[in-house]
Design a protein around this motif. Structure first.
Motif, PDB file in Angstrom:
ATOM      1  N   MET A  28       0.842  -1.191   0.000  1.00 18.23           N
ATOM      2  CA  MET A  28       0.000   0.000   0.000  1.00 18.23           C
ATOM      3  C   MET A  28       0.875   1.238   0.000  1.00 18.23           C
ATOM      4  O   MET A  28       1.938   1.252   0.615  1.00 18.23           O
ATOM      5  N   TRP A  29       0.401   2.274  -0.699  1.00 19.17           N
ATOM      6  CA  TRP A  29       1.121   3.542  -0.785  1.00 19.17           C
ATOM      7  C   TRP A  29       0.233   4.702  -0.375  1.00 19.17           C
ATOM      8  O   TRP A  29      -0.966   4.706  -0.627  1.00 19.17           O
ATOM      9  N   MET A  30       0.847   5.681   0.258  1.00 17.89           N
ATOM     10  CA  MET A  30       0.218   6.965   0.570  1.00 17.89           C
ATOM     11  C   MET A  30       0.999   7.971  -0.257  1.00 17.89           C
ATOM     12  O   MET A  30       2.151   8.277   0.069  1.00 17.89           O
ATOM     13  N   ASP A  31       0.422   8.424  -1.355  1.00 22.68           N
ATOM     14  CA  ASP A  31       1.127   9.154  -2.414  1.00 22.68           C
ATOM     15  C   ASP A  31       2.278   8.282  -2.890  1.00 22.68           C
ATOM     16  O   ASP A  31       2.034   7.198  -3.376  1.00 22.68           O
ATOM     17  N   THR A  32       3.520   8.686  -2.707  1.00 16.15           N
ATOM     18  CA  THR A  32       4.649   7.873  -3.186  1.00 16.15           C
ATOM     19  C   THR A  32       5.335   7.098  -2.064  1.00 16.15           C
ATOM     20  O   THR A  32       6.293   6.382  -2.307  1.00 16.15           O
ATOM     21  N   THR A  33       4.829   7.216  -0.833  1.00 18.95           N
ATOM     22  CA  THR A  33       5.430   6.534   0.312  1.00 18.95           C
ATOM     23  C   THR A  33       4.805   5.164   0.510  1.00 18.95           C
ATOM     24  O   THR A  33       3.589   5.055   0.706  1.00 18.95           O
ATOM     25  N   GLU A  34       5.624   4.115   0.448  1.00 15.35           N
ATOM     26  CA  GLU A  34       5.099   2.781   0.705  1.00 15.35           C
ATOM     27  C   GLU A  34       4.909   2.603   2.205  1.00 15.35           C
ATOM     28  O   GLU A  34       5.771   2.956   3.005  1.00 15.35           O
ATOM     29  N   LEU A  35       3.759   2.062   2.587  1.00 17.80           N
ATOM     30  CA  LEU A  35       3.410   1.886   3.996  1.00 17.80           C
ATOM     31  C   LEU A  35       3.740   0.474   4.449  1.00 17.80           C
ATOM     32  O   LEU A  35       3.686  -0.472   3.670  1.00 17.80           O
ATOM     33  N   LYS A  36       4.048   0.340   5.732  1.00 16.29           N
ATOM     34  CA  LYS A  36       4.256  -0.975   6.334  1.00 16.29           C
ATOM     35  C   LYS A  36       2.889  -1.481   6.792  1.00 16.29           C
ATOM     36  O   LYS A  36       2.240  -0.870   7.635  1.00 16.29           O
ATOM     37  N   LEU A  37       2.450  -2.581   6.197  1.00 20.34           N
ATOM     38  CA  LEU A  37       1.155  -3.148   6.556  1.00 20.34           C
ATOM     39  C   LEU A  37       1.303  -4.062   7.757  1.00 20.34           C
ATOM     40  O   LEU A  37       2.134  -4.965   7.767  1.00 20.34           O
ATOM     41  N   ASP A  38       0.495  -3.819   8.785  1.00 19.75           N
ATOM     42  CA  ASP A  38       0.464  -4.689   9.956  1.00 19.75           C
ATOM     43  C   ASP A  38      -0.453  -5.882   9.712  1.00 19.75           C
ATOM     44  O   ASP A  38      -0.272  -6.947  10.286  1.00 19.75           O
ATOM     45  N   PHE A  39      -1.458  -5.681   8.874  1.00 20.29           N
ATOM     46  CA  PHE A  39      -2.398  -6.745   8.514  1.00 20.29           C
ATOM     47  C   PHE A  39      -3.034  -6.397   7.178  1.00 20.29           C
ATOM     48  O   PHE A  39      -3.343  -5.243   6.919  1.00 20.29           O
ATOM     49  N   ALA A  40      -3.232  -7.385   6.357  1.00 24.19           N
ATOM     50  CA  ALA A  40      -3.987  -7.249   5.115  1.00 24.19           C
ATOM     51  C   ALA A  40      -4.737  -8.544   4.926  1.00 24.19           C
ATOM     52  O   ALA A  40      -4.127  -9.613   4.827  1.00 24.19           O
ATOM     53  N   GLY A  41      -6.070  -8.466   4.947  1.00 23.90           N
ATOM     54  CA  GLY A  41      -6.805  -9.710   4.809  1.00 23.90           C
ATOM     55  C   GLY A  41      -8.302  -9.533   4.714  1.00 23.90           C
ATOM     56  O   GLY A  41      -8.830  -8.425   4.774  1.00 23.90           O
ATOM     57  N   LEU A  42      -8.960 -10.650   4.580  1.00 24.23           N
ATOM     58  CA  LEU A  42     -10.408 -10.718   4.477  1.00 24.23           C
ATOM     59  C   LEU A  42     -10.990 -10.755   5.887  1.00 24.23           C
ATOM     60  O   LEU A  42     -10.608 -11.592   6.699  1.00 24.23           O
ATOM     61  N   VAL A  43     -11.896  -9.831   6.186  1.00 26.13           N
ATOM     62  CA  VAL A  43     -12.491  -9.780   7.525  1.00 26.13           C
ATOM     63  C   VAL A  43     -13.974 -10.132   7.516  1.00 26.13           C
ATOM     64  O   VAL A  43     -14.563 -10.366   8.560  1.00 26.13           O
ATOM     65  N   SER A  44     -14.572 -10.147   6.349  1.00 27.14           N
ATOM     66  CA  SER A  44     -15.976 -10.480   6.177  1.00 27.14           C
ATOM     67  C   SER A  44     -16.160 -10.785   4.690  1.00 27.14           C
ATOM     68  O   SER A  44     -15.358 -10.303   3.883  1.00 27.14           O
ATOM     69  N   PRO A  55       2.444   7.545   8.537  1.00 30.14           N
ATOM     70  CA  PRO A  55       3.736   8.165   8.846  1.00 30.14           C
ATOM     71  C   PRO A  55       3.570   9.643   9.170  1.00 30.14           C
ATOM     72  O   PRO A  55       2.532  10.246   8.886  1.00 30.14           O
ATOM     73  N   LYS A  56       4.589  10.224   9.781  1.00 27.55           N
ATOM     74  CA  LYS A  56       4.549  11.654  10.093  1.00 27.55           C
ATOM     75  C   LYS A  56       4.685  12.439   8.797  1.00 27.55           C
ATOM     76  O   LYS A  56       5.726  12.378   8.130  1.00 27.55           O
ATOM     77  N   VAL A  57       3.613  13.115   8.433  1.00 31.07           N
ATOM     78  CA  VAL A  57       3.579  13.906   7.210  1.00 31.07           C
ATOM     79  C   VAL A  57       2.868  15.223   7.512  1.00 31.07           C
ATOM     80  O   VAL A  57       2.206  15.367   8.539  1.00 31.07           O
ATOM     81  N   ALA A  58       3.002  16.158   6.609  1.00 38.27           N
ATOM     82  CA  ALA A  58       2.309  17.442   6.758  1.00 38.27           C
ATOM     83  C   ALA A  58       0.806  17.228   6.598  1.00 38.27           C
ATOM     84  O   ALA A  58       0.361  16.269   5.959  1.00 38.27           O
ATOM     85  N   ASP A  59       0.016  18.114   7.194  1.00 34.36           N
ATOM     86  CA  ASP A  59      -1.430  18.056   7.022  1.00 34.36           C
ATOM     87  C   ASP A  59      -1.765  18.132   5.538  1.00 34.36           C
ATOM     88  O   ASP A  59      -1.110  18.842   4.776  1.00 34.36           O
TER      89      ASP A  59
END
Length: 83
Positions: A28-44, A55-59
């Protein structure tokens, strides 16, 4: 004064949901920053959940994209960050 009018209900009902991690690699990405996923899965049935720390980013508003098994979404979803 200051006392509850009814007895407190100390019981807690929690519905446990069986979750299933994805078989394919999820990213997963937030703009160009790749995020560390703690969980990715089917919940229902039909509902997928992605847990990550922002991550710490500007508003501002940030485009979000995900990729599972080599198939990437478009950046249609946006995440608003306010500090």
């Amino acid at each position: 004064r200051g006392r509850p009018r009814a007895a407190a209900n100390n019981s807690l009902h929690v519905r446990r949901v069986a979750t299933r991690a994805l078989a394919n690699l999820a990213r997963m990405w937030m703009d160009t920053t790749e995020l560390k996923l703690d969980f990715a899965g089917l919940v229902s049935p039909g509902l997928y959940q992605f847990n990550f720390a922002v991550p710490k980013v500007a508003d501002g508003d940030y485009a979000m994209a995900a990729q599972v098994g080599g198939v990437r979404t478009t950046k249609l979803a946006r995440l608003r960050v306010r500090g």
